[in-house]
Design a protein around this motif. Structure first.
Motif, PDB file in Angstrom:
ATOM      1  N   MET A 135      36.973  20.746  54.411  1.00  0.00           N
ATOM      2  CA  MET A 135      37.707  21.708  52.717  1.00  0.00           C
ATOM      3  C   MET A 135      38.132  22.539  53.520  1.00  0.00           C
ATOM      4  O   MET A 135      38.192  22.847  54.578  1.00  0.00           O
ATOM      5  CB  MET A 135      36.136  22.367  52.986  1.00  0.00           C
ATOM      6  CG  MET A 135      36.520  23.832  52.233  1.00  0.00           C
ATOM      7  SD  MET A 135      34.229  24.562  51.627  1.00  0.00           S
ATOM      8  CE  MET A 135      34.467  25.545  53.696  1.00  0.00           C
TER       9      MET A 135
ATOM     10  N   ARG B 137      38.950  26.101  54.144  1.00  0.00           N
ATOM     11  CA  ARG B 137      38.953  27.302  53.906  1.00  0.00           C
ATOM     12  C   ARG B 137      39.404  28.822  53.191  1.00  0.00           C
ATOM     13  O   ARG B 137      38.950  28.960  51.187  1.00  0.00           O
ATOM     14  CB  ARG B 137      38.638  28.594  54.747  1.00  0.00           C
ATOM     15  CG  ARG B 137      37.114  27.053  56.141  1.00  0.00           C
ATOM     16  CD  ARG B 137      36.786  27.938  56.984  1.00  0.00           C
ATOM     17  NE  ARG B 137      35.851  27.492  57.636  1.00  0.00           N
ATOM     18  CZ  ARG B 137      35.231  28.041  58.601  1.00  0.00           C
ATOM     19  NH1 ARG B 137      35.510  29.351  59.378  1.00  0.00           N
ATOM     20  NH2 ARG B 137      34.224  27.091  59.349  1.00  0.00           N
TER      21      ARG B 137
ATOM     22  N   THR C 183      36.233  20.002  46.835  1.00  0.00           N
ATOM     23  CA  THR C 183      35.569  20.263  47.781  1.00  0.00           C
ATOM     24  C   THR C 183      34.160  18.553  47.705  1.00  0.00           C
ATOM     25  O   THR C 183      33.782  18.086  47.139  1.00  0.00           O
ATOM     26  CB  THR C 183      34.468  21.495  48.489  1.00  0.00           C
ATOM     27  OG1 THR C 183      35.287  22.224  47.585  1.00  0.00           O
ATOM     28  CG2 THR C 183      33.413  21.857  49.345  1.00  0.00           C
TER      29      THR C 183
ATOM     30  N   GLN D 268      29.009  17.147  50.700  1.00  0.00           N
ATOM     31  CA  GLN D 268      27.596  17.966  51.923  1.00  0.00           C
ATOM     32  C   GLN D 268      28.862  18.790  52.462  1.00  0.00           C
ATOM     33  O   GLN D 268      28.313  19.481  53.398  1.00  0.00           O
ATOM     34  CB  GLN D 268      28.774  16.821  52.857  1.00  0.00           C
ATOM     35  CG  GLN D 268      29.977  16.186  53.510  1.00  0.00           C
ATOM     36  CD  GLN D 268      30.906  15.129  53.137  1.00  0.00           C
ATOM     37  OE1 GLN D 268      30.024  15.336  51.852  1.00  0.00           O
ATOM     38  NE2 GLN D 268      31.705  14.625  53.966  1.00  0.00           N
ATOM     39  N   GLN D 269      29.753  19.571  52.000  1.00  0.00           N
ATOM     40  CA  GLN D 269      30.408  20.676  52.607  1.00  0.00           C
ATOM     41  C   GLN D 269      29.961  21.941  50.883  1.00  0.00           C
ATOM     42  O   GLN D 269      30.792  23.024  51.223  1.00  0.00           O
ATOM     43  CB  GLN D 269      32.163  20.055  52.673  1.00  0.00           C
ATOM     44  CG  GLN D 269      31.974  19.693  54.453  1.00  0.00           C
ATOM     45  CD  GLN D 269      33.562  19.470  54.006  1.00  0.00           C
ATOM     46  OE1 GLN D 269      34.231  20.336  53.569  1.00  0.00           O
ATOM     47  NE2 GLN D 269      34.183  18.722  55.142  1.00  0.00           N
TER      48      GLN D 269
ATOM     49  N   SER E  21      28.567  25.698  51.636  1.00  0.00           N
ATOM     50  CA  SER E  21      29.203  26.715  52.499  1.00  0.00           C
ATOM     51  C   SER E  21      30.254  26.965  51.520  1.00  0.00           C
ATOM     52  O   SER E  21      30.483  28.063  51.559  1.00  0.00           O
ATOM     53  CB  SER E  21      30.534  25.793  53.846  1.00  0.00           C
ATOM     54  OG  SER E  21      30.723  26.572  54.728  1.00  0.00           O
TER      55      SER E  21
ATOM     56  N   THR F  77      23.102  27.231  55.127  1.00  0.00           N
ATOM     57  CA  THR F  77      23.284  25.601  55.033  1.00  0.00           C
ATOM     58  C   THR F  77      22.642  25.227  56.576  1.00  0.00           C
ATOM     59  O   THR F  77      21.712  24.416  56.508  1.00  0.00           O
ATOM     60  CB  THR F  77      24.803  25.784  55.613  1.00  0.00           C
ATOM     61  OG1 THR F  77      26.008  26.255  54.702  1.00  0.00           O
ATOM     62  CG2 THR F  77      25.505  23.993  55.845  1.00  0.00           C
TER      63      THR F  77
END
Length: 468
Positions: free
Chosen positions: A1, A3, A121, A124-125, A128, A313
């Motif tokens: 990902m 940020r 994204t 699994q991310q 966050s 998370t």
């Protein structure tokens, strides 16, 4: 990902969410300048939320038709133009119209920004990344009071809106540079009957509840508008079941994970959405603090919201969505109710500690529930899911403020007393109990819901062998 993607989206959404409440403390100054009264000027607050309610349903179609990135950048520009129009307004009608224009931009920023994040994204991310997107919505309204009071006191109310110009222009440039390309496509013909019915339904409910809770108009106007909105909502449900491509696809509610996430989020938001409305009033009316001092205290809730990014998370990976959401609701509801025990004699350190925990639990809930909405949704359905979530959010926030306002007014009617600590205690107890009702739909959520996002129960990855 990357940020940078959630950060760019978060900055734009922070601007929009803070601006939705920042003018509350500046209403007397604005009213004096444009020759009206603060009560009448509350129509400007209402017009903003009505605009959001009308144009959010079309956000998904526009993102699919013209590309999410292009729509998001255009929405920022519309918001900036509306901000400038607010700053130069000279009459009540001009100011209300300018706020409506601002709402058009805000209506597209939030759902389209969430859509960009979900599509760019890995699942699994997503938790966050969603934490970055959730914090502006939680912190912005809380910062509105102290920032609005500071700017109005030491500068001029015009800067409340003009400050959006450089922020917005920077956001347009960064969005063009950072956000992934999202070309438009064939989204089908727009569902005009559905757009009208959905717009009348959402705006009727939001406007009606806003008038009832903040009577800038006779309350009967609010009740009539609310009834019209509910009738339009019933008409839209019948229409959406038959339309081939409805503007808001309620058939997505057949997905149990999405349905439970939105339902629990709506109920919890009704209760917790009343907190930013009740806290400043209690601190100013009940405790005798000025708006700036009140704003500094309410900012403690934002501190709790900011800290959730560190642990959410990890908590979801260890316990799963169902357990985390239940803990957040139970603890958050109890903490909201405990605010009803505050008095002038309560130590400030205890008030601040309670508000920090309230901010933490609400951020923990919304970060988790906003991510869970997309757990079992196909990529082609994300635009509709984002629009549905945004509509329910606006309606539940309006309902939360209305419930809080009606609780305060009911205490005055039944006791004959002026609004004071006793009224605020009852209001906080009531909204705390209402928030707790969000537990009911969650009991039907499977323990393994959203494991593809949370990673709960997933086997640990073994270290790759060095032998080849």
């Amino acid at each position: 990902m990357k940020r940078s993607i959630p950060l760019v989206l978060a900055v734009a959404l922070f601007m929009e969410t803070m601006d939705s409440t920042i003018i509350a403390t500046a209403l007397p100054s604005i009213a004096a300048d444009i020759g009206t009264t603060p009560i009448a000027l509350k129509l400007a607050l209402t017009s903003y939320f009505v605009s959001l309610a009308i144009f959010i349903p079309i956000s998904g179609w526009m993102a699919d038709r013209y590309g999410a990135k292009q729509v998001f950048r255009a929405a920022i520009l519309v918001f900036v133009i509306g901000s400038v129009a607010c700053a130069v307004s000279a009459t009540l009608l001009q100011f209300v119209g300018a706020r409506f224009l601002q709402g058009m931009g805000g209506a597209l920023m939030t759902p389209v920004g969430r859509l960009i994040l979900v599509r760019s994204t890995p699942r699994q991310q997503l938790v966050s990344a969603m934490a970055w997107l959730t914090m502006p919505a939680l912190i912005g309204p809380l910062l509105g009071s102290p920032v609005g009071g500071f700017i109005t006191t030491f500068f001029s109310w015009h800067w409340i809106f003009l400050i959006n110009v450089p922020i917005g222009l920077i956001g347009v440039v960064l969005a063009g540079w950072v956000l992934p390309a999202t070309p438009g496509g064939d989204a089908g013909r727009i569902d005009w009957p559905g757009f009208v019915l959905a717009g009348v339904a959402a705006s009727g409910v939001v406007f009606g509840l806003s008038v009832v809770s903040m009577p800038a108009l006779p309350p009967v106007v609010g009740f009539i508008t609310l009834i019209i909105g509910l009738l339009a909502a019933f008409g839209y449900v019948r229409h959406a079941r038959q339309a081939p491509i409805p503007i808001l696809d309620i058939r997505l509610f057949s997905n149990p994970t999405l349905r439970i996430s939105i339902l629990a989020g709506t109920i919890f938001r009704i209760g917790i959405g009343a907190v930013p409305f009740l806290l400043p009033l209690m601190f100013q009316i009940g405790f005798g603090l000025n708006p700036f001092e009140s704003g500094l205290l309410t900012f403690a809730t934002a501190l709790g919201a900011m800290s959730v990014k560190v642990v959410v998370t990890w908590m979801l990976r260890k316990m799963g969505f169902r357990a985390v959401l239940i803990i957040a609701i139970a603890a958050g509801s109890a903490l909201i109710g405990s605010a009803g025990l505050f008095s002038r004699e309560t130590p400030y350190w205890l008030i601040i500690a309670t508000l920090v925990l309230i901010g933490f639990t609400r951020a923990m809930f919304f970060t988790s529930s906003n991510a869970l909405i997309f757990a079992d949704i196909d990529d082609r359905e994300t635009a509709q899911a984002s629009a549905l979530a945004s509509v329910s959010q606006q309606v539940s926030i309006a309902l939360g403020v209305a419930v809080a306002g009606m609780m305060l007014e009911a205490h005055h009617i039944f006791t004959g007393e002026e609004i004071g600590n006793a009224a605020f205690s009852i209001a906080f107890f009531a909204v705390g109990g209402l928030s707790c009702l969000a537990l009911i739909p969650l009991f039907k959520l499977p323990p393994d819901a959203g494991v593809n996002i949370s990673g709960h129960g997933a086997p640990k990855r073994s270290r790759p062998s060095s032998d080849r």
